[in-house]
Design a protein around this motif. Sequence first.
Motif, PDB file in Angstrom:
ATOM      1  N   ALA A 112       0.838  -1.201   0.000  1.00  0.00           N
ATOM      2  CA  ALA A 112       0.000   0.000   0.000  1.00  0.00           C
ATOM      3  C   ALA A 112       0.876   1.257   0.000  1.00  0.00           C
ATOM      4  O   ALA A 112       0.686   2.156  -0.832  1.00  0.00           O
ATOM      5  CB  ALA A 112      -0.923  -0.013   1.217  1.00  0.00           C
TER       6      ALA A 112
ATOM      7  N   GLU B 221      10.339   2.918   6.358  1.00  0.00           N
ATOM      8  CA  GLU B 221      10.061   1.472   6.421  1.00  0.00           C
ATOM      9  C   GLU B 221      10.868   0.850   7.565  1.00  0.00           C
ATOM     10  O   GLU B 221      12.080   1.010   7.618  1.00  0.00           O
ATOM     11  CB  GLU B 221      10.389   0.808   5.080  1.00  0.00           C
ATOM     12  N   ARG B 222      10.164   0.166   8.431  1.00  0.00           N
ATOM     13  CA  ARG B 222      10.774  -0.409   9.620  1.00  0.00           C
ATOM     14  C   ARG B 222      11.864  -1.448   9.310  1.00  0.00           C
ATOM     15  O   ARG B 222      12.894  -1.497   9.962  1.00  0.00           O
ATOM     16  CB  ARG B 222       9.651  -1.079  10.429  1.00  0.00           C
TER      17      ARG B 222
ATOM     18  N   LYS C 211       6.775 -12.149   4.513  1.00  0.00           N
ATOM     19  CA  LYS C 211       5.617 -11.782   5.338  1.00  0.00           C
ATOM     20  C   LYS C 211       4.617 -12.921   5.267  1.00  0.00           C
ATOM     21  O   LYS C 211       4.565 -13.609   4.236  1.00  0.00           O
ATOM     22  CB  LYS C 211       4.936 -10.530   4.766  1.00  0.00           C
TER      23      LYS C 211
ATOM     24  N   GLY D  41      -0.564 -15.709   1.568  1.00  0.00           N
ATOM     25  CA  GLY D  41      -0.748 -16.821   0.635  1.00  0.00           C
ATOM     26  C   GLY D  41      -0.006 -16.588  -0.674  1.00  0.00           C
ATOM     27  O   GLY D  41       0.208 -17.498  -1.450  1.00  0.00           O
ATOM     28  N   GLU D  42       0.337 -15.316  -0.960  1.00  0.00           N
ATOM     29  CA  GLU D  42       1.134 -14.936  -2.135  1.00  0.00           C
ATOM     30  C   GLU D  42       0.417 -15.246  -3.451  1.00  0.00           C
ATOM     31  O   GLU D  42       1.034 -15.509  -4.478  1.00  0.00           O
ATOM     32  CB  GLU D  42       2.541 -15.577  -2.041  1.00  0.00           C
ATOM     33  N   PHE D  43      -0.905 -15.189  -3.382  1.00  0.00           N
ATOM     34  CA  PHE D  43      -1.761 -15.412  -4.553  1.00  0.00           C
ATOM     35  C   PHE D  43      -2.133 -14.041  -5.101  1.00  0.00           C
ATOM     36  O   PHE D  43      -2.796 -13.256  -4.423  1.00  0.00           O
ATOM     37  CB  PHE D  43      -3.006 -16.168  -4.103  1.00  0.00           C
TER      38      PHE D  43
ATOM     39  N   ARG E 100       6.446 -12.571  -1.042  1.00  0.00           N
ATOM     40  CA  ARG E 100       6.351 -11.173  -0.610  1.00  0.00           C
ATOM     41  C   ARG E 100       7.739 -10.556  -0.465  1.00  0.00           C
ATOM     42  O   ARG E 100       7.894  -9.352  -0.612  1.00  0.00           O
ATOM     43  CB  ARG E 100       5.566 -11.083   0.703  1.00  0.00           C
TER      44      ARG E 100
ATOM     45  N   VAL F 253       8.349   4.171  12.987  1.00  0.00           N
ATOM     46  CA  VAL F 253       7.642   5.299  13.606  1.00  0.00           C
ATOM     47  C   VAL F 253       7.037   4.789  14.914  1.00  0.00           C
ATOM     48  O   VAL F 253       6.379   3.750  14.925  1.00  0.00           O
ATOM     49  CB  VAL F 253       6.555   5.829  12.637  1.00  0.00           C
TER      50      VAL F 253
ATOM     51  N   GLY G 167       0.262  -1.722   7.666  1.00  0.00           N
ATOM     52  CA  GLY G 167      -0.288  -3.074   7.584  1.00  0.00           C
ATOM     53  C   GLY G 167      -0.941  -3.478   8.885  1.00  0.00           C
ATOM     54  O   GLY G 167      -1.719  -2.734   9.487  1.00  0.00           O
TER      55      GLY G 167
ATOM     56  N   ASP H 289      -4.112  -2.514   4.971  1.00  0.00           N
ATOM     57  CA  ASP H 289      -4.747  -3.131   6.142  1.00  0.00           C
ATOM     58  C   ASP H 289      -5.087  -2.094   7.209  1.00  0.00           C
ATOM     59  O   ASP H 289      -5.806  -2.406   8.161  1.00  0.00           O
ATOM     60  CB  ASP H 289      -3.812  -4.194   6.754  1.00  0.00           C
TER      61      ASP H 289
ATOM     62  N   GLY I 158      -6.291  -9.309   0.042  1.00  0.00           N
ATOM     63  CA  GLY I 158      -5.794  -8.095   0.709  1.00  0.00           C
ATOM     64  C   GLY I 158      -4.786  -7.330  -0.120  1.00  0.00           C
ATOM     65  O   GLY I 158      -4.709  -6.100  -0.028  1.00  0.00           O
ATOM     66  N   MET I 159      -4.016  -8.047  -0.961  1.00  0.00           N
ATOM     67  CA  MET I 159      -2.997  -7.318  -1.735  1.00  0.00           C
ATOM     68  C   MET I 159      -3.633  -6.394  -2.763  1.00  0.00           C
ATOM     69  O   MET I 159      -3.135  -5.302  -3.009  1.00  0.00           O
ATOM     70  CB  MET I 159      -2.032  -8.297  -2.410  1.00  0.00           C
TER      71      MET I 159
HETATM   72  C1  LIG Z   1      -2.651 -15.578   6.519  1.00  0.00           C
HETATM   73  C2  LIG Z   1      -2.758 -14.514   5.451  1.00  0.00           C
HETATM   74  C3  LIG Z   1      -2.775 -14.874   4.108  1.00  0.00           C
HETATM   75  C4  LIG Z   1      -2.916 -13.905   3.118  1.00  0.00           C
HETATM   76  N1  LIG Z   1      -2.923 -14.280   1.806  1.00  0.00           N
HETATM   77  C5  LIG Z   1      -3.141 -13.372   0.839  1.00  0.00           C
HETATM   78  C6  LIG Z   1      -3.142 -13.754  -0.540  1.00  0.00           C
HETATM   79  O1  LIG Z   1      -2.861 -14.903  -0.901  1.00  0.00           O
HETATM   80  N2  LIG Z   1      -3.443 -12.798  -1.466  1.00  0.00           N
HETATM   81  C7  LIG Z   1      -3.709 -11.514  -1.120  1.00  0.00           C
HETATM   82  O2  LIG Z   1      -4.005 -10.697  -2.016  1.00  0.00           O
HETATM   83  N3  LIG Z   1      -3.657 -11.109   0.171  1.00  0.00           N
HETATM   84  C8  LIG Z   1      -3.367 -11.998   1.158  1.00  0.00           C
HETATM   85  N4  LIG Z   1      -3.284 -11.598   2.455  1.00  0.00           N
HETATM   86  C9  LIG Z   1      -3.483 -10.181   2.795  1.00  0.00           C
HETATM   87  C10 LIG Z   1      -2.234  -9.327   2.521  1.00  0.00           C
HETATM   88  O3  LIG Z   1      -1.075  -9.977   3.003  1.00  0.00           O
HETATM   89  C11 LIG Z   1      -2.378  -7.955   3.206  1.00  0.00           C
HETATM   90  O4  LIG Z   1      -3.666  -7.470   3.044  1.00  0.00           O
HETATM   91  C12 LIG Z   1      -1.380  -6.950   2.590  1.00  0.00           C
HETATM   92  O5  LIG Z   1      -0.069  -7.362   2.848  1.00  0.00           O
HETATM   93  C13 LIG Z   1      -1.595  -5.554   3.172  1.00  0.00           C
HETATM   94  O6  LIG Z   1      -0.613  -4.696   2.629  1.00  0.00           O
HETATM   95  P1  LIG Z   1      -0.151  -3.410   3.436  1.00  0.00           P
HETATM   96  O7  LIG Z   1       0.765  -2.672   2.544  1.00  0.00           O
HETATM   97  O8  LIG Z   1      -1.338  -2.740   4.016  1.00  0.00           O
HETATM   98  O9  LIG Z   1       0.659  -3.999   4.701  1.00  0.00           O
HETATM   99  P2  LIG Z   1       2.017  -4.795   4.776  1.00  0.00           P
HETATM  100  O10 LIG Z   1       2.252  -5.567   3.558  1.00  0.00           O
HETATM  101  O11 LIG Z   1       1.979  -5.532   6.071  1.00  0.00           O
HETATM  102  O12 LIG Z   1       3.120  -3.657   4.859  1.00  0.00           O
HETATM  103  C14 LIG Z   1       3.259  -2.834   5.990  1.00  0.00           C
HETATM  104  C15 LIG Z   1       4.686  -2.321   6.045  1.00  0.00           C
HETATM  105  O13 LIG Z   1       4.798  -1.352   7.104  1.00  0.00           O
HETATM  106  C16 LIG Z   1       6.018  -1.574   7.811  1.00  0.00           C
HETATM  107  N5  LIG Z   1       5.807  -1.048   9.171  1.00  0.00           N
HETATM  108  C17 LIG Z   1       5.002  -1.560  10.132  1.00  0.00           C
HETATM  109  N6  LIG Z   1       5.030  -0.777  11.229  1.00  0.00           N
HETATM  110  C18 LIG Z   1       5.868   0.261  10.944  1.00  0.00           C
HETATM  111  C19 LIG Z   1       6.291   1.410  11.672  1.00  0.00           C
HETATM  112  N7  LIG Z   1       5.870   1.637  12.922  1.00  0.00           N
HETATM  113  N8  LIG Z   1       7.146   2.277  11.078  1.00  0.00           N
HETATM  114  C20 LIG Z   1       7.590   2.056   9.806  1.00  0.00           C
HETATM  115  N9  LIG Z   1       7.219   0.966   9.069  1.00  0.00           N
HETATM  116  C21 LIG Z   1       6.359   0.093   9.625  1.00  0.00           C
HETATM  117  C22 LIG Z   1       6.189  -3.088   7.773  1.00  0.00           C
HETATM  118  O14 LIG Z   1       7.537  -3.456   7.977  1.00  0.00           O
HETATM  119  C23 LIG Z   1       5.680  -3.432   6.374  1.00  0.00           C
HETATM  120  O15 LIG Z   1       6.689  -3.435   5.391  1.00  0.00           O
HETATM  121  C24 LIG Z   1      -3.086 -12.540   3.476  1.00  0.00           C
HETATM  122  C25 LIG Z   1      -3.042 -12.167   4.821  1.00  0.00           C
HETATM  123  C26 LIG Z   1      -2.869 -13.138   5.804  1.00  0.00           C
HETATM  124  C27 LIG Z   1      -2.821 -12.717   7.237  1.00  0.00           C
END
Ligand SMILES: Cc1cc2nc3c(=O)[nH]c(=O)nc-3n(C[C@H](O)[C@H](O)[C@H](O)COP(=O)(O)OP(=O)(O)OC[C@H]3O[C@@H](n4cnc5c(N)ncnc54)[C@H](O)[C@@H]3O)c2cc1C
Length: 384
Positions: A17, A36-37, A44, A47-49, A98, A122, A152, A284, A296-297
């Motif tokens: 995101a 980025e932390r 991560k 499911g990586e689909f 991922r 942060v 996330g 998320d 979720g991706m």
């Molecule tokens: C079990 C499971 C299976 C899944 N399978 C799928 C699938 O197959 N297909 C699909 O489309 N979706 C899937 N998802 C959902 C998907 O993984 C998430 O919805 C997606 O990763 C969300 O992206 P994001 O960028 O919001 O968060 P994230 O990908 O989690 O990225 C957040 C980033 O913020 C960073 N961060 C966190 N806190 C801080 C901070 N305080 N300061 C600085 N950086 C920080 C983290 O290091 C991370 O890099 C699955 C989720 C789960 C739990």
Amino acid sequence: MRPGFKGEVVVVGGGLAGASAACILAEASRPVLVIERDATAREKVCGEFLSIEAQTYLTYLGIGLDALGASRISRLRLVRKSNRIEVGLPFVARGLSRRVLDEALLRKAEACGSRILRGLAVRSISTDHTHIAIDMGPRGSFAADSVFLATGKHDVRGEKRPTADAMNDLIGFKMHYRLAPRERQTLDGAVEVILFRGGYAGLQLVEQGIANLCLAVSRQSFERVGKSWGSLLDSIVDECPHLGGRLLGAQPLFERPLSIFQIPYGFLHASDRQEPQGLFRLGDQVGVIPSFTGEGMSIALHSGCLAASIFLDHGRAASIFHQRVKSDIRRSIRLATALNQTVRHAAGQQVVFHLSRLWPAAMRHVATLTRVREEAMNSVLFAP
Ligand SMILES: Cc1cc2nc3c(=O)[nH]c(=O)nc-3n(C[C@H](O)[C@H](O)[C@H](O)COP(=O)(O)OP(=O)(O)OC[C@H]3O[C@@H](n4cnc5c(N)ncnc54)[C@H](O)[C@@H]3O)c2cc1C
């Protein structure tokens, strides 16, 4: 590297995101800082689909899935106990770890002109009417006009998501394997969704012929079978010998599985007129769709791209974005949450399995309703 300066958009979290939003803002010549932390690329739980929607956004952002070695998936195999159903997917999905995908997107954001600060978290965020204060602990604090919160599943102090109403008793696990050659060949081209008591698992190939086994299980079931990865796998294999066959002779590629707790499935940010302008919640942080029944991706990429495009048109008006994204993802999250609740119980699993056998087209239609709608995507992809 200096933290933010006036006028710079600060993106907290460089996952899908955050990085997608940074790409679009930087492409439009806006100054962007991504914090980025993680200091380096890492795996991560996922499911990586990659659905067709996620692929469309990745192509739009200039990410070449072929060059990254993503696998191709055109069939779904639904497995329950000793029974199996196989149906064609309505699109060719892709599988990519991922670690590779998130790194490629973050590097793209950098190549587009974003500044990336890695290895720093942060600690907290506080807002008033004009500024947003970002605290980075020993690295000091600074004020920003606009912040994209994309951490996330991790909440940041001061901006925690109110997740009391969400369903959060599931534990997610992920393990990569090198399968025996025959098993790898049979899995190639399919995603296998395995229903078991208290949860469900997805098995598919990602790049380099590696298999990803990702599962979600209720805390209660995990405790019942002995509270360890080994005992959980044994109990799933007892119930579903198919998985035992797949893992025969497989080599686990991590020392231990990755895990994640308290995933607030079903959470949707409730925007209101009082919310601070300038603070955009992405991925998320704006909505959590249950895994396997939703993607979720694609929501992460849609929200990142939409937030950036609304910021370019309307500046700090975060409430415009939150209302738009809510109307884009609400239906999918509700339906996926209901489906998720159904497939967690034996009776529900039986119903879903039989319906999938009798009316595969109807089940495909239900699955379509859990994805990001084409009109919502088109409004971003073909924005004037
Ligand atoms: C079990 C499971 C299976 C899944 N399978 C799928 C699938 O197959 N297909 C699909 O489309 N979706 C899937 N998802 C959902 C998907 O993984 C998430 O919805 C997606 O990763 C969300 O992206 P994001 O960028 O919001 O968060 P994230 O990908 O989690 O990225 C957040 C980033 O913020 C960073 N961060 C966190 N806190 C801080 C901070 N305080 N300061 C600085 N950086 C920080 C983290 O290091 C991370 O890099 C699955 C989720 C789960 C739990």
